[in-house]
Design an enzyme around this catalytic site. Structure first.
Site, PDB file in Angstrom:
ATOM      1  CG  ASP A  34     -61.747-108.808 -35.659  1.00 15.57           C
ATOM      2  OD1 ASP A  34     -61.792-109.367 -36.774  1.00 15.57           O
ATOM      3  OD2 ASP A  34     -62.549-109.064 -34.743  1.00 15.57           O
ATOM      4  CB  VAL A  35     -55.556-106.025 -37.735  1.00 13.48           C
ATOM      5  CG1 VAL A  35     -54.349-105.093 -37.695  1.00 13.48           C
ATOM      6  CG2 VAL A  35     -55.166-107.433 -37.289  1.00 13.48           C
TER       7      VAL A  35
END
Length: 262
Positions: free
Chosen positions: A130-131
């Protein structure tokens, strides 16, 4: 012949199906088992289900719910949420799930990917990152715990390490684009795609089939995942589970037919 995949992603919160915006403001959109049945009828390519409470609350995956979904599912199923050890992964695979997604543990105990690949096979291990952009320089960084905790890890670094340790696939999720329906973060996707040879699926921002068409036209064989696109309809975001007919999906993927190779 390998083809791109069009993948609905379902989020589980308090036992129900929800959709978030930038990992916040979960909106209830229905019952998970009913959603699986609808997607069965629509013959989706694959289904990703993530329990967004498990890691944050430090609890075990809901094995009964996973078992029920796997029993209903007529397409490949990937589950994520609360995974800490190989024993959990083996138990979930034993329930009939094809893939297990590892996020927080992949960031903080990456050797789990190698251990799991040896036990259940690389094809069953999906490394999730998750960026979002962070800091004064707005650089991409991998976050955990529903976007609440930064890791200091660059997504390209994460992806390369996951590949080296035996993960069979990467799932790249843009927190900044989540639920916005503003289009995929193509810059982020380009960076990760160019750094690895593993299968890559991407999530966050798809608002129309044109977004999917642009992604597939750019990268060919890729997993185009989405949440809002498949559970909301119209500008008022009325809840309606949907998925394109086979002919419509083939038209999207057909623009890259010449690039689809073994």
């Amino acid at each position: 012949m390998l083809r791109p995949r069009l993948i609905p992603c379902l989020l589980i919160h308090d036992g129900g199906l929800v959709k978030t915006t930038r990992f916040a403001e979960p909106k209830y959109v229905g019952d998970p088992i009913n959603a699986v049945r609808i997607f069965n009828d629509k013959e989706v390519d694959e289904l990703v289900v993530v329990d967004i409470d498990a890691t944050v609350l430090g609890r075990e995956p809901d094995y009964e719910l996973i078992k029920s979904m796997a029993a209903e599912c007529r397409m490949p199923l990937c589950y994520g949420g609360g995974i800490k050890n190989v024993e959990q992964i083996e138990r979930i695979i034993g329930l009939g799930v094809e893939k297990v997604a590892i996020g927080e543990a992949a960031a903080h105990r990456p050797e789990l990917m190698s251990e799991a690949a040896k036990r259940v096979g690389s094809q069953s291990i999906v490394a999730v990152m998750d960026v979002k952009k962070s800091g004064l320089l707005r650089r991409y960084e991998v976050f955990t715990h529903n976007g609440a905790k930064g890791t200091g890890i660059n997504p390209v670094q994460f992806a390369r390490r996951a590949q080296e340790l035996g993960a069979g696939e990467i799932l790249l999720n843009s927190i900044d684009r989540d639920g916005t329906m503003a289009g995929y973060d193509l810059t982020l996707i380009d960076q990760v795609r160019e750094s690895i040879s593993l299968p890559l699926s991407v999530l966050g921002g798809a608002g129309s089939l044109d977004d999917v068409r642009e992604l597939v036209g750019r990268h060919g064989i890729i997993g185009a995942a989405a949440g809002s696109l498949f559970v909301f309809k119209g500008k008022y975001r009325a809840v309606l589970i949907q998925y394109p007919a086979a002919s419509e999906k083939d038209a999207i993927f057909g623009i890259t037919t010449s690039r689809i190779q073994e």
